[in-house]
Design a protein around this motif. Sequence first.
Motif, PDB file in Angstrom:
ATOM      1  N   ARG B 423      38.384  50.807  35.160  1.00 23.51           N
ATOM      2  CA  ARG B 423      37.576  51.197  33.984  1.00 23.51           C
ATOM      3  C   ARG B 423      36.793  52.454  34.340  1.00 23.51           C
ATOM      4  N   ARG B 424      36.766  53.386  33.416  1.00 21.64           N
ATOM      5  CA  ARG B 424      36.153  54.679  33.740  1.00 21.64           C
ATOM      6  C   ARG B 424      34.751  54.873  33.180  1.00 21.64           C
ATOM      7  N   PHE B 425      34.261  53.856  32.489  1.00 16.21           N
ATOM      8  CA  PHE B 425      32.954  53.982  31.800  1.00 16.21           C
ATOM      9  C   PHE B 425      32.060  55.093  32.362  1.00 16.21           C
ATOM     10  N   PHE B 426      31.855  56.133  31.626  1.00 20.37           N
ATOM     11  CA  PHE B 426      30.965  57.247  31.999  1.00 20.37           C
ATOM     12  C   PHE B 426      31.393  57.960  33.262  1.00 20.37           C
ATOM     13  N   CYS B 427      32.558  57.673  33.793  1.00 20.76           N
ATOM     14  CA  CYS B 427      32.991  58.366  35.000  1.00 20.76           C
ATOM     15  C   CYS B 427      34.181  59.247  34.642  1.00 20.76           C
ATOM     16  N   TYR B 428      34.160  60.459  35.141  1.00 21.81           N
ATOM     17  CA  TYR B 428      35.224  61.392  34.789  1.00 21.81           C
ATOM     18  C   TYR B 428      35.787  61.996  36.063  1.00 21.81           C
ATOM     19  N   ASN B 429      36.662  62.935  35.912  1.00 21.69           N
ATOM     20  CA  ASN B 429      37.233  63.687  37.046  1.00 21.69           C
ATOM     21  C   ASN B 429      37.824  62.787  38.123  1.00 21.69           C
ATOM     22  N   ASN B 430      38.786  61.994  37.735  1.00 27.23           N
ATOM     23  CA  ASN B 430      39.476  61.160  38.714  1.00 27.23           C
ATOM     24  C   ASN B 430      38.533  60.208  39.472  1.00 27.23           C
ATOM     25  N   THR B 431      37.489  59.794  38.833  1.00 24.21           N
ATOM     26  CA  THR B 431      36.637  58.753  39.416  1.00 24.21           C
ATOM     27  C   THR B 431      36.660  57.561  38.467  1.00 24.21           C
ATOM     28  N   TYR B 432      36.109  56.455  38.934  1.00 27.55           N
ATOM     29  CA  TYR B 432      36.046  55.286  38.065  1.00 27.55           C
ATOM     30  C   TYR B 432      34.751  54.544  38.311  1.00 27.55           C
ATOM     31  N   ASN B 433      34.399  53.723  37.347  1.00 25.88           N
ATOM     32  CA  ASN B 433      33.163  52.953  37.432  1.00 25.88           C
ATOM     33  C   ASN B 433      33.485  51.639  38.133  1.00 25.88           C
ATOM     34  N   ASP B 434      32.970  51.465  39.360  1.00 25.11           N
ATOM     35  CA  ASP B 434      33.417  50.293  40.124  1.00 25.11           C
ATOM     36  C   ASP B 434      32.904  48.988  39.553  1.00 25.11           C
ATOM     37  N   MET B 435      31.629  48.980  39.093  1.00 25.88           N
ATOM     38  CA  MET B 435      31.085  47.750  38.535  1.00 25.88           C
ATOM     39  C   MET B 435      31.841  47.359  37.270  1.00 25.88           C
ATOM     40  N   ALA B 436      32.103  48.313  36.430  1.00 23.19           N
ATOM     41  CA  ALA B 436      32.816  48.015  35.181  1.00 23.19           C
ATOM     42  C   ALA B 436      34.228  47.535  35.469  1.00 23.19           C
ATOM     43  N   THR B 437      34.841  48.103  36.510  1.00 20.72           N
ATOM     44  CA  THR B 437      36.198  47.682  36.852  1.00 20.72           C
ATOM     45  C   THR B 437      36.233  46.205  37.220  1.00 20.72           C
ATOM     46  N   LEU B 438      35.172  45.747  37.907  1.00 23.58           N
ATOM     47  CA  LEU B 438      35.141  44.335  38.296  1.00 23.58           C
ATOM     48  C   LEU B 438      34.723  43.435  37.141  1.00 23.58           C
ATOM     49  N   PHE B 439      33.713  43.883  36.383  1.00 20.13           N
ATOM     50  CA  PHE B 439      33.160  43.009  35.350  1.00 20.13           C
ATOM     51  C   PHE B 439      33.914  43.086  34.032  1.00 20.13           C
ATOM     52  N   PHE B 440      34.382  44.286  33.719  1.00 22.97           N
ATOM     53  CA  PHE B 440      34.921  44.487  32.383  1.00 22.97           C
ATOM     54  C   PHE B 440      36.441  44.353  32.374  1.00 22.97           C
ATOM     55  N   ASN B 441      36.915  43.335  33.054  1.00 23.76           N
ATOM     56  CA  ASN B 441      38.331  43.071  33.159  1.00 23.76           C
ATOM     57  C   ASN B 441      38.503  41.556  33.204  1.00 23.76           C
ATOM     58  N   PRO B 442      39.687  41.046  32.896  1.00 26.33           N
ATOM     59  CA  PRO B 442      39.919  39.622  33.165  1.00 26.33           C
ATOM     60  C   PRO B 442      39.719  39.359  34.648  1.00 26.33           C
ATOM     61  N   GLN B 443      39.358  38.133  34.961  1.00 23.56           N
ATOM     62  CA  GLN B 443      39.021  37.822  36.354  1.00 23.56           C
ATOM     63  C   GLN B 443      40.199  38.033  37.295  1.00 23.56           C
ATOM     64  N   GLU B 444      41.397  37.715  36.843  1.00 23.85           N
ATOM     65  CA  GLU B 444      42.566  37.897  37.716  1.00 23.85           C
ATOM     66  C   GLU B 444      42.722  39.368  38.084  1.00 23.85           C
ATOM     67  N   VAL B 445      42.447  40.221  37.130  1.00 29.08           N
ATOM     68  CA  VAL B 445      42.559  41.656  37.400  1.00 29.08           C
ATOM     69  C   VAL B 445      41.507  42.073  38.419  1.00 29.08           C
ATOM     70  N   ALA B 446      40.301  41.526  38.260  1.00 31.40           N
ATOM     71  CA  ALA B 446      39.242  41.864  39.211  1.00 31.40           C
ATOM     72  C   ALA B 446      39.633  41.422  40.615  1.00 31.40           C
ATOM     73  N   ILE B 447      40.241  40.236  40.734  1.00 33.74           N
ATOM     74  CA  ILE B 447      40.691  39.771  42.055  1.00 33.74           C
ATOM     75  C   ILE B 447      41.719  40.737  42.626  1.00 33.74           C
ATOM     76  N   HIS B 448      42.669  41.138  41.781  1.00 31.01           N
ATOM     77  CA  HIS B 448      43.670  42.100  42.237  1.00 31.01           C
ATOM     78  C   HIS B 448      43.008  43.396  42.687  1.00 31.01           C
ATOM     79  N   GLN B 449      42.010  43.830  41.943  1.00 31.01           N
ATOM     80  CA  GLN B 449      41.301  45.046  42.336  1.00 31.01           C
ATOM     81  C   GLN B 449      40.713  44.900  43.727  1.00 31.01           C
ATOM     82  N   LEU B 450      40.053  43.774  43.955  1.00 31.98           N
ATOM     83  CA  LEU B 450      39.407  43.581  45.257  1.00 31.98           C
ATOM     84  C   LEU B 450      40.431  43.442  46.375  1.00 31.98           C
ATOM     85  N   PHE B 451      41.561  42.836  46.066  1.00 31.37           N
ATOM     86  CA  PHE B 451      42.580  42.631  47.092  1.00 31.37           C
ATOM     87  C   PHE B 451      43.381  43.899  47.378  1.00 31.37           C
ATOM     88  N   HIS B 452      43.620  44.701  46.350  1.00 29.17           N
ATOM     89  CA  HIS B 452      44.613  45.762  46.526  1.00 29.17           C
ATOM     90  C   HIS B 452      44.141  47.173  46.221  1.00 29.17           C
TER      91      HIS B 452
END
Lengths: 829, 829
Positions: B423-452
């Motif tokens: 999730r890129r919430f307010f982040c631009y230029n090839n960056t991403y919002n790490d908190m939003a990536t974990l919270f604003f996703n289904p939980q399985e996706v968040a687990i995948h994010q943390l694992f991979h």
Amino acid sequence: MEMMACCGGGLCCQCCCNEGDTRTPEELTILGETREDEDEILPRKDYESLDYDRCINEPFLEVLEGLDNKKARKYEAIKWILVFAIGVSTGLTGLFVDFFVRLFTQLKFSLVGQSVEECSENGCLALSLLELLALNVMFIFISSVLVLVEPVAAGSGIPEIKSYLNGVKIPGIVRLRTFICKVTGVLFAVAGGLFVGKEGPMIHSGAILGAGLPQFQSITFKKIRFHFPYFRSDRDKRDFVSAGAAAGVAAAFGAPIGGTLFSLEEGSSFWNQALTWKVLFCSMSATFTLNFFRSGINFNKWGSFQLPGLLNFGEFKCVDGDKMCHLWTAVDLAFFVLMGVAGGLLGALFNCINKRLAKYRMRNVHPKARFIRVLESLLVCMVTTLVIFVASVTLGECRDLVSTNNNTSTQGSVNEEVNSTIRRFFCYNNTYNDMATLFFNPQEVAIHQLFHQNATFSPVTLLLFFVLYFFLSCWTYGVSVPSGLFVPSLLCGASLGRLVANVLKINFHMQVYAGTFALIGAAAFLGGVVRMTISLTVILIESTNEITYGLPIMITLMVAKWTGDFFNKGIYDIHIHLKGVPLLEWETEVEMDKLTASDIMEPNLTYVYPHTRIQSLVASKSSVLTRAGEQRRRCQSMKSYPSSELRNVCDEQTAVEPAEEGQDILQQMLERRHVPYPNLYPDQSPSEEWTMEERFRPLTFHGLILRSQLVNLLIRGVCYAENQSSASQPRLSHSEMTEDYPRFPDIHDLDLALLNPRMIVDVTPYMNPCPYTVSPNTHVSQVFNLFRTMGLRHLPVVNAVGEIVGIITRHNLTYEFLVAKLRQHYITI
Amino acid sequence: MEMMACCGGGLCCQCCCNEGDTRTPEELTILGETREDEDEILPRKDYESLDYDRCINEPFLEVLEGLDNKKARKYEAIKWILVFAIGVSTGLTGLFVDFFVRLFTQLKFSLVGQSVEECSENGCLALSLLELLALNVMFIFISSVLVLVEPVAAGSGIPEIKSYLNGVKIPGIVRLRTFICKVTGVLFAVAGGLFVGKEGPMIHSGAILGAGLPQFQSITFKKIRFHFPYFRSDRDKRDFVSAGAAAGVAAAFGAPIGGTLFSLEEGSSFWNQALTWKVLFCSMSATFTLNFFRSGINFNKWGSFQLPGLLNFGEFKCVDGDKMCHLWTAVDLAFFVLMGVAGGLLGALFNCINKRLAKYRMRNVHPKARFIRVLESLLVCMVTTLVIFVASVTLGECRDLVSTNNNTSTQGSVNEEVNSTIRRFFCYNNTYNDMATLFFNPQEVAIHQLFHQNATFSPVTLLLFFVLYFFLSCWTYGVSVPSGLFVPSLLCGASLGRLVANVLKINFHMQVYAGTFALIGAAAFLGGVVRMTISLTVILIESTNEITYGLPIMITLMVAKWTGDFFNKGIYDIHIHLKGVPLLEWETEVEMDKLTASDIMEPNLTYVYPHTRIQSLVASKSSVLTRAGEQRRRCQSMKSYPSSELRNVCDEQTAVEPAEEGQDILQQMLERRHVPYPNLYPDQSPSEEWTMEERFRPLTFHGLILRSQLVNLLIRGVCYAENQSSASQPRLSHSEMTEDYPRFPDIHDLDLALLNPRMIVDVTPYMNPCPYTVSPNTHVSQVFNLFRTMGLRHLPVVNAVGEIVGIITRHNLTYEFLVAKLRQHYITI
């Protein structure tokens, strides 16, 4: 007064459970063979059972009293440490075997391979053959001599371990000498080029380590004896053997979960969480010890873990880019089922031939002429070598190395590794000799070739390979070397599976993944031969490290087992049966429930008074009664005697009666070890105050004491003089009772001259006061479940008023015994 | 003559085992809570046990007689088909849940995500929040209302299934209505963004399918009722429930072996090969059904199998080229142990907080005011939504997407997939919002994010995420929606593990594989919370599809369990305890062996004559004796009566005695269902020919008959007139006896006016004639092993002369009961 002393403790009587037979097991087998019908090998009665039930007698209770939670935790910690040690040492054993097999095999193949390459130009192939023959015969001779030293080291060891875990003691099976012979023997057998695997012997070795390590002593080497008074019981030993066997599987296949399931499937009659957890830990330790050292030694990557087991199947993988590649599809499942059927049929054929061979060997080779077995090994070795050599040199086809079929996927690094092990015998220009590649390589390499080689093998080669391998490995399993069966079966099956894939690809133009078919073929044939179910599924899944193979492997194994079971049993069960081991099945058949405990029990019992005069134990005057009921009836018929006379009569009886069986207890002890004495006595001493009614109470069952325990008591002088109270009798502690485990002193060790025949032994503190019992009307399925699940050795049958009427042991619950009883039952009706 | 009829069959007497209590379970719990000390929730006596033992009475024997091998094979085939059906339908259930969760979640996140992207420019974030809130509250409201309909559908269901497999009946737990509410409820709960998983409910759903399918009838929907007279017993049902629960695990995690082990670990008291094989087949069917359809629907690759379970962890893999990359090394193991300790501590904290919350709820929410629970769910939902939204929008850091650390491996296609869910919430230029990536996703996706995810997460983000998630999921587990605990625990732990990896990488410059640390962190925390052992190890290994993770996962789980056990029990055990379920542990503690069967048994028994007058069963005149011994003594004191008088006395006794308990059997039946009647009679009818001695024989125990069976006999009019012989009594077949399973007719269903009180019921053909028994001196560990292993419901205690002296049920073997008895024992000493 002395009469009083005997009868005071109650009535005592003795008899025995099974007919004595002084012949050795081997003689029996031979006699049985020549006497009996083809399939009429009955379970032998001279095997003893392991006792998983705890004997909660007074010495044990003392131990319990002293056991607070801190000590219990220490005890638990010791168990964990030992389990870890078993795992590690099993892993190291695997490493040892693997290292030397590799060393010898590489040496051999590089030497002979080079010679062949040279001779194919110079035409001196006979010389290469002689070289190979000399090396192989030497290796096999060593292996065979080791088996001569310790005969139980022969074969895979799985039948023996299966029997042990089922609860049957097989002499010498978990001894240090067996371990040394097995480990060294299998190493040379594999290096000698026989079609044998090292996986079965690994499992056996693990089991021996499990049995031996926690004892800190050895029967083979008497000097190895530390003071370590724990785990001196069948119960503990069996737990450790479970762990060791699991570790063996784990080390052999890199399959810790499969190993745990193997132990559970074969051994544990009930699910014990704490034990299972330890078994899994032990398996893991074994796998990772092996993995750590192998990764370190072979790849020089210390600290990484990349080579899980002795046998692993490599990675089955579609290349990322290839969207059309599937390891398997739903359509393939239909073929897998057919392959399962074929595997079951071929496995049944294999087992049938092997059984006939084994019987032939048993009939025609006298156990004392074991050297003939050595000669047989050498013959097998020479024939195998000849076949390998001739087939490699003359029967192979030259195949293109680069895959001709572009649709099959390429597998990157796996493929490179596979390609490095091809053999080019007489093939040039980027081709290779397919037969030589399969035959002139270690078996693991051949399996990898079949699983992962993208270049095709010629169908003729595959078929020839299968046929030769099938018959040779069938002959080999049973010769006098340590020999596993997994790898040869896998290789046989894989060649067949690969053949199916070839036919489907070329003749039907189907897009299949050849490696999967080879794997399924291997599973089908192995399943058809060994008929293991859950554990084999898991072992194969773990070996492939690919969970998606779960369904096809499982379905194939299931179909193979069902097909094979239609014809005969699994190979291990056949060999267990040939040995006459009284194995207990999983369940009784539905029909057996027409029988009850009273139909199958042994009604002739040996009774012991709780307070017994040594005289009556040792001299030829022990009362032997056929059953409790008779004893009671006799006592009832004496009801008119005054109470003092009653005592006389009882004692008289003890002195006079034994003519019935004509044997004194000492003789019985000499002949049959550890036959139990159901212990009987009325709960009160007869006295003048007894009312009529009390006097007529039947004899009630109060406990079990083992022959070995009685001998132990006599040897240690546990008795009291008749003018003293039983409290003056010396007391033995639990560790004194179990000190000599597993070889309790024999009656021969007892100096009869030292015993005062007038002394009295009080056995009550040492008997098992509350064993599980069943009523005579209990149906066989219930009896069987109780017996098997609780891991019992003796199950007394007690009627509704507490009289013992019979005893049930493992021998009364074997399939053959039940069938015989059922036949009687129908005749009676 | 009529007296003769009663006494002819023997002596009969009745009493009851536990004190009657007409309050409902819930009232009891509440009272218990307010009355008792913090930790003093005692097991409730109103739970009934399942009976795994077979009742081999005459109707059952008739069935056995008619059962030849062909019929037995048909029966077996039906079992296999049903097991397959259970597996497939569990897989389809998983598919259903997965499909709709996916649909709703995607809809929600795309809607709100789009709105956020737009609003981040327009400044209308509040609107986005409101949108999200509205959607979530709606979903949770539906879910919560479904739980209102069927309260047992709340929570994960694992405690209930664990109890069921342990042998405790929990009302309504395997009903069709529960299934519908659970499946639909969990779907909306997950879609509603609560921190709950769908894995626990999947297991519960599988178990319900297992229990329900083979019955071909429904209690919820009376119209569903086919004629299918098989498997009408607790024994069969429990087997199918095992299979169903395993299938649930298999579908949830793609872990068929793990599922099988779960069933074994939680349920099977003994290892039954045939059953295990079916359970594994059922699990495989579930996994592959789900896999087949998901691969087909999601990838449009019908016939391939690429998406094993609802939750899978993706592939952990080093890139081939990177020689320095290890998933883990021996050095890492030390950190894993430390993480295990941390996981254990945090898990214990989680459990402690959750327990207090659960108690608070039990104390303060009246069971009839369930709507308060709905409100709580909505509150939790709103807080969670708010936290998710605010944290995503305000607390995240913008991190570079391409890995800044070149040493970490890249993972090809896996990484691409992972990168697509950032999730890129307010982040631009090839960056991403790490908190939003974990919270604003289904939980399985968040687990995948943390694992991979190779790109780093900021340590502050990870810590914040962990803390927020920890407390919110702790609050959530226990609110009135179907809610699993696996996924939230994994996510919590994974964030912590990732944090450790970050610290090691950045602060200590170690080369670690971050994904492995996230996985181990997840395992540690999950292990600390649920404390499962073998099955969890295998489930995690299967989910990662990487056998090399075996050792680290196992060691971590072991350490986490040991650490956590130091403080409290696992969360499921805590909730079982809070429900007052009389769960049996694995083993008794060593100290308990100071107690014997006679110390813990229930000595007040209810006896029934084999031939009983209906009057004495129904009217207020039933003989209630405290124990067999007393009965015997009374009979002995009557020895001078002539035999005809003796009979009178016996009958008189039957009529007069009950004043002692003051309740007739009918009242008892109304209050306590299925309390057993140990069935007592002398083996011969008293007659003039009896000798003195025979007349004084004690009353012996002859069998057990259940209250439900007695009611069944009365309802179906099984009795005979006093002037007829008992042979004239109508006979019931096995299918008539079990027709009403599992809800046997209540005593209310019986029209008392229709019963002739002078008629006599002969219960002998219907009682269980040979249940397992123990002697009063048997030690508790032996009693416990027998009871637990054989899956018993009643264990009569019979003394050395065959008299019944007490009965042991599950309630006499719970930890709490044994501790209380042990305390008494010490006081007595």
